[in-house]
Structures are given as C-alpha cells and as structure tokens.
Design a protein around this motif. Structure first.
Motif, short mmCIF file in Angstrom:
data_model
loop_
_atom_site.label_atom_id
_atom_site.label_comp_id
_atom_site.label_asym_id
_atom_site.label_seq_id
_atom_site.Cartn_x
_atom_site.Cartn_y
_atom_site.Cartn_z
N THR A 102 0.84 -1.37 0.11
CA THR A 102 -0.25 0.16 -0.27
C THR A 102 0.91 1.50 0.46
O THR A 102 1.66 1.38 0.56
CB THR A 102 -0.73 0.30 1.31
N LEU A 103 0.82 2.32 -1.37
CA LEU A 103 1.38 3.48 -0.80
C LEU A 103 0.58 4.10 -0.08
O LEU A 103 -1.12 4.69 0.10
CB LEU A 103 1.91 3.58 -2.61
N VAL A 104 0.84 4.86 0.77
CA VAL A 104 0.54 6.08 1.53
C VAL A 104 1.33 6.86 1.58
O VAL A 104 2.03 7.74 1.46
CB VAL A 104 1.01 5.81 3.21
N ARG A 105 0.36 8.54 1.13
CA ARG A 105 0.80 9.69 0.68
C ARG A 105 1.53 10.50 1.88
O ARG A 105 0.80 10.35 2.87
CB ARG A 105 -0.96 10.53 0.79
N LEU A 106 2.43 11.23 1.52
CA LEU A 106 3.19 12.42 2.47
C LEU A 106 1.96 13.43 3.00
O LEU A 106 1.89 14.03 1.80
CB LEU A 106 4.34 12.89 1.87
N THR A 107 2.13 13.64 3.74
CA THR A 107 1.56 15.76 4.10
C THR A 107 2.79 16.39 3.44
O THR A 107 3.83 16.82 3.53
CB THR A 107 1.45 15.10 5.79
N ALA A 108 1.94 18.19 3.27
CA ALA A 108 2.51 18.52 3.15
C ALA A 108 3.68 19.12 4.10
O ALA A 108 4.83 19.15 3.49
CB ALA A 108 1.62 20.20 3.18
N GLU A 109 3.58 19.26 5.59
CA GLU A 109 4.93 18.99 6.32
C GLU A 109 6.23 18.11 6.06
O GLU A 109 6.72 18.60 6.10
CB GLU A 109 4.30 18.92 7.84
N GLU A 110 5.26 17.15 5.66
CA GLU A 110 6.45 16.26 5.36
C GLU A 110 6.91 16.23 4.20
O GLU A 110 8.32 15.79 3.34
CB GLU A 110 5.80 14.97 5.63
N GLU A 111 6.74 16.95 2.64
CA GLU A 111 7.05 16.65 1.82
C GLU A 111 8.36 18.20 1.46
O GLU A 111 8.89 18.31 1.28
CB GLU A 111 6.48 17.44 0.85
N ALA A 112 8.14 19.43 2.95
CA ALA A 112 8.73 20.57 3.26
C ALA A 112 9.42 20.07 3.22
O ALA A 112 10.59 20.58 2.90
CB ALA A 112 7.62 21.16 3.47
N GLU A 113 9.93 18.53 4.95
CA GLU A 113 10.66 19.04 4.77
C GLU A 113 12.02 17.90 4.31
O GLU A 113 13.04 17.60 4.43
CB GLU A 113 10.85 17.66 6.54
#
Length: 414
Positions: free
Chosen positions: A315-326
C-alpha cells in the motif's frame, strides 16, 4: 574464466567439518579448486582441513582469536569475526585467487559468509546454503545490496544423508558452473554507463527515455528504488562502475520520512554520486508516498491518509505537506556538496502514476510544498528547473534525457 574455478568455501569447521569436506570434494570432482576458510569461533576444527584457519581469520580482522572468544556475547563475537572473514575474502579477490564463494552456515555461519561475500563485486558467483533461508525471515542480512544467491538447506547442516547430499551436490555444481561458465565481475560497466532509478510509478517515463540515451552513446542501467536498488547503485558508483546518474525516483528518501517506510534508506542516499563528481540529473519521482504492507495491516495512525492499493501486500501512503516540505530540504541538503554537475528538474503536474487529478494520491498543495522547499533550499550553483508536466509525460522524459546528455557531454570535456 579459468577451466579450474577457485571457490572460497566458508564454514564453521567446529560444527560443519564433515559437511564442508564433502562439499570441498564435490567442488574438486567437478573440476574446481576449494579454499576452505574456517569462520568458526568456539570449539575446535574437525573433519576438514582449513586453507585459512580461524586464527588467521580473526587476525585479518585485527584481533586474536582469544579476543573474539571473549567478546562478551555470541553476537559481539560474530560481529568481530565478520570483519576477519570479509578481510580474508577481500584479499583473496584482490590477488585474483578466487573466482567465486560458497558458504555452508546456520544462523550465525550464514551471516559470517554473507559479510564476506559483500566484499566481492556484483557478477562474482556467491552462494549461501542455510536452514535460515526459509519462512518469514528477512533476506536482507544475507543478500545486502549485492547478488548473493541463497539456497534453503531444507534440513540442518549436520550429517551426510540423501537430502543433504542432494542439496550439497546442487550447491557445488551451481557455484562451480557459474564461476567456470558465466561469472564476470561488474567492476567496470563502461565509461558511458548511466544509472537510472525507477519504480512502477515512474516506469513509463524511464522506458521512454532509454532509446534517446542509447542513441546518445550511453548504456542505461536501471535500478529498482525499493530500499536496496539505490544503495546498490551507489555501491557501484563507489566501485567506479558508473559514469553518470539520472536519479529519477527518490522514493527511498520519501520512505525515510516515516519510521515504518519499507523502502527507507540511510543518510548517504543521494550523496555518493556527488561525492564522486559524477554528472547527475535528479527528478523527484515518487516523492509523494511511502511504502507500507497490506492495506488491512496499516497502522491506525495512517488509515486516514490518502492511500493507493498497489497490490495485495503493498500500500502506498501519501506524505503530508509538512513532510513534503521537510523532504525538499533534505534533498537539497544532500545535493549541496556535489562535486560534479547537477541538474534538478521538477514536474509540477504530479510525481507518480497515482499523483494526478482525480488520482488516489493527488495533493497539489503537498506537491507544491515539496517543490517550493526544494527550490528555496538548493544552493545557487545547482541548476533547478520547474516543468509544467507530469513525471511520466513523454515530453518530460525527453527533456530529462536531453539534459543528461548535455551535462554528461560537458563533464567529459572538463
């Protein structure tokens, strides 16, 4: 390869002497030569004469055997002996005295053999026979980032009987046959070999760009970015077998953003090519998700996130915007020290097959957070380009191939 292939035969002779002697004799009967390396720690060697004694193995790792035996625990002793076995096999290979390696081992013996085989280049035959090669055990400790083969011994390695004889005969024939008829070290893949990272969600783009790279005189070698592929690529970079990189798929870094990311890698990922001054084109393919197991096994804290059903066990789980920024900051930080030319190309229309309008992982705000963070964090000497396209668009793949051919040509003239 020699008509009489030389095989390093690794085993703990205090517990597997008779079995090792049988396999040694089978190797000889098949036209090979066997160099027996005793990786045992406790007890006394019996049943088979060692070409490299356990005392010599310990000494190759910088210790006397008594020091290893008094390490304080079985695990600590194995770790210390691993250094010796690896050093022995590394030296034998450097002197071109071996053409392949075979290990007979239980739980600890197989790990000792695996540590040694990790010193051999990809393409050199390596085979571990172990009862631990079964069930739900992870194979990473045996295989690592290389091409070691692992054979289940079915029964424990104790005694010569119809079952063990069949397994041992197959193992000896396999390693001798590989060494004599096929084994070739991939130490130099060619001066124009370009490594490319890929997953299923970036496969269309990578497949599309291959003809352009080949027409430009480059040999593409594609690595599956599954937590092992990226490090395996970087190991070959360190062996000077790769001349350039299109790091098209950074999912391994995305996985490292979450404690349970199955494809996570360590802090050196995305730094090795730069350390070696190779030309790089970097594309943030698959930075939108991290990998998990079966959907029904997802941890409770992840079940509310966007998900993509990849297959029954993935299963692929989406990263959050905060995680993407990091993550954008991490990518920039790891590229900052590159000694060779780097071109970063960001598609603004999505990072994976499921990251499209209406797709299960579509989150334009999170994608923008990654792109903005990466752009703002990259040092000024690294070229950065945003492209109004999806990562798998053919036009985007054409652009990436063109950019690589350009910087590779420039690098060759420096």
């Amino acid at each position: 390869m020699s008509d009489s292939p030389r095989i390093a035969l690794i085993a703990t002779l205090d517990t597997k002497g008779d079995e090792t002697a049988y396999v040694r004799d089978r190797i000889v009967a098949l036209g090979g030569e066997a160099i027996v390396i005793d990786s045992g720690i406790l007890g006394e060697a019996a049943g088979c004469e060692a070409g490299v004694s356990r005392a010599e193995v310990a000494r190759a790792g910088g210790r006397e055997l008594d020091e290893v035996r008094s390490a304080g625990s079985r695990g600590a002793a194995v770790e210390q002996m691993q250094e010796g076995v690896r050093a022995v096999l590394e030296a034998l290979w450097a002197e071109r005295r071996v053409d392949g390696a075979l290990c007979l081992g239980g739980a600890e013996g197989a790990l000792l053999g695996a540590a040694a085989m990790a010193a051999l280049p990809v393409g050199v035959p390596k085979l571990i026979v172990s009862p631990s090669a079964s069930g739900r055990r992870p194979f990473g400790p045996f295989v690592g980032e290389g091409d070691t083969l692992v054979m289940h011994s079915v029964i424990d390695i104790l005694g010569i009987n119809p079952i063990s004889r069949a397994i041992f005969d197959n193992a000896a024939a396999a390693v001798v046959g590989m060494a004599r008829d096929a084994g070739r070290p991939a130490e130099a893949l060619g001066e124009r070999c370009v490594a490319i990272t890929m997953l299923g969600h970036t496969t269309p783009a990578v497949m599309h760009m291959l003809p352009a790279l080949e027409a430009g005189g480059h040999q593409p070698v594609v690595f599956h970015a599954n937590g092992v592929g990226g490090p395996a690529m970087e190991r070959l970079i360190e062996a000077e077998a790769i001349s350039g990189v299109i790091d098209f798929t950074l999912s391994e870094l995305a996985n490292a953003m979450h404690p349970t990311g199955i494809h996570a890698t360590g802090p050196r990922r995305l730094t090795v090519a730069g350390e070696h001054g190779l030309p790089q084109v970097v594309v943030p393919g698959c930075v939108d998700f991290f990998n998990q197991g079966a959907r029904e096994e997802l941890p409770e804290n992840l079940r509310s996130r966007k998900q993509y059903f990849h297959n029954p066990v993935a299963t692929l789980v989406r990263l959050t915007a905060e995680e993407e920024a990091e993550l954008g900051r991490i990518v920039a930080e790891r590229l900052a020290g590159a000694r060779g030319p780097v071109q970063v190309i960001c598609p603004t229309g999505g990072f994976s097959l499921a990251d499209v309008p209406g797709g299960d992982l579509w989150d334009p705000e999170a994608d923008a957070a990654f792109i903005d963070s990466l752009r703002d964090s990259l040092p000024s000497h690294i070229a950065f380009e945003e492209v109004d396209a999806h990562v798998d668009d053919p036009e985007f793949a054409d652009l990436v191939a063109e950019r690589y051919l350009t910087i590779a040509k420039e690098a060759s003239h420096v």
